[in-house]
Design an enzyme around this catalytic site. Sequence first.
Site, mmCIF file in Angstrom:
data_model
loop_
_atom_site.group_PDB
_atom_site.id
_atom_site.type_symbol
_atom_site.label_atom_id
_atom_site.label_comp_id
_atom_site.label_asym_id
_atom_site.label_seq_id
_atom_site.Cartn_x
_atom_site.Cartn_y
_atom_site.Cartn_z
ATOM 1 N N HIS A 115 0.829 -1.002 -0.144
ATOM 2 C CA HIS A 115 -0.024 -0.024 -0.041
ATOM 3 C C HIS A 115 0.751 1.300 0.171
ATOM 4 C CE1 HIS A 115 0.443 1.010 4.261
ATOM 5 N NE2 HIS A 115 0.682 -0.092 4.455
ATOM 6 N N ASP A 131 6.413 2.213 6.194
ATOM 7 C CA ASP A 131 5.341 1.373 6.109
ATOM 8 C C ASP A 131 4.405 2.372 5.320
ATOM 9 O OD1 ASP A 131 2.716 0.135 6.727
ATOM 10 O OD2 ASP A 131 2.624 1.063 8.842
ATOM 11 N N GLU A 139 -5.113 1.526 2.965
ATOM 12 C CA GLU A 139 -4.876 0.420 3.849
ATOM 13 C C GLU A 139 -4.824 0.662 5.271
ATOM 14 O OE1 GLU A 139 -2.562 -2.213 6.518
ATOM 15 O OE2 GLU A 139 -2.201 -0.220 6.003
ATOM 16 N N GLU A 140 -4.507 1.921 5.458
ATOM 17 C CA GLU A 140 -4.304 2.621 6.871
ATOM 18 C C GLU A 140 -5.828 2.687 7.386
ATOM 19 O OE1 GLU A 140 -1.765 2.830 8.527
ATOM 20 O OE2 GLU A 140 0.041 2.708 7.108
ATOM 21 N N ASP A 148 4.166 -6.132 3.727
ATOM 22 C CA ASP A 148 3.996 -4.898 4.679
ATOM 23 C C ASP A 148 5.394 -5.229 5.720
ATOM 24 O OD1 ASP A 148 2.939 -2.393 5.655
ATOM 25 O OD2 ASP A 148 0.873 -3.278 5.543
ATOM 26 N N HIS A 151 5.191 3.570 12.633
ATOM 27 C CA HIS A 151 4.241 4.783 12.827
ATOM 28 C C HIS A 151 4.970 5.954 13.557
ATOM 29 C CE1 HIS A 151 0.085 3.244 11.899
ATOM 30 N NE2 HIS A 151 1.134 2.619 10.964
#
Length: 343
Positions: A68, A186, A220-221, A240, A320
Amino acid sequence: MDKILEYTLEFMKKLLLTPSPTGYTDEAIELVKSEFEKLGIENHLTYKRALVATIPGESDDAITYSGHVDTLGAMVKQIKSDGRLVFHRIGGYPFNTIEGEYVVVKTMNGDEYTGTITLNNSSVHVHPEEISKCERNADTMSIKLDELVENDEDVRKLGIEIGDFVFLDTRTVFTKSGFIKSRHLDDKAGVACILGFAKELVEKGIKPKRTINFLISNYEEVGHGASVIPENTKDFIAVDMAAPDTGQSSLETHVTICAMDSSGAYDLHIRNQLVELAKKADIDYVIDIYPFYGSDGSAALRAGHEIRVGLIGPGVSSSHTFERTHKKAIENTIKLMLEYALA
């Protein structure tokens, strides 16, 4: 593999420097699309502007590899009377990791304005006690624009409005020792692995036994990136990031085979096959479990697709927040993707 790895890292840098918070992904999708076209791989956009590319195999039954391009970010929620911007987070990240971060505000008419995320009261020489004790959250933090604005009217004259996207500075650095430090690894590291894998198949003229689909998702998030997948998919491999940290087996130099995440266990047969392939090919790998993690594979299963799902990816520390991986993890991920596709 050295040339493929070099290509992968070069493309990763381009992708990392292309802003794409969830909801604002067209530029990143177009970058990936153009790369597939350079490789001569057929591709098309879905109705919600995800990207699907295909390398035909001897059989129409397909393995779909997904990654993604959508990332964390923010959106303007309110323009305050003092000219500061209240923002709402896109994706889940701690507020303390964006304190002092440089940002770009993108207006609906395409203009861009720089700024900084700070506490509302951010001077140590004025509010020393408050700064040390203040909880970092949406009420205590805001964006200070690099413009001569004194009130909300001044801000609106710039063309800034509620709903404008906010891009976080990625801080992208490639070190001599092989580390890649950047926000949004990510999952732009995973997407880069997909392109490296695709280039290897094309340049070696390999026709796989099964058709290979590449799904580059853009939601995706927020949980529904791979809710729609190519119809001929039998096996679905989400590519991922893995999450090295205390209590985890993942490493920044290895590819991780995920056994389970918050959505449940991944397909045992795929996991066992990935492990055996990694052992035979002498690929550095680990197996791990992520209780607070979901993937495009999770979204595909929740959407009701009758498929087998696996999850692999390079180790990316500090997920993140201020993320980091190593080129060895990228190489190991590409190798495992190749082994599975050619098994």
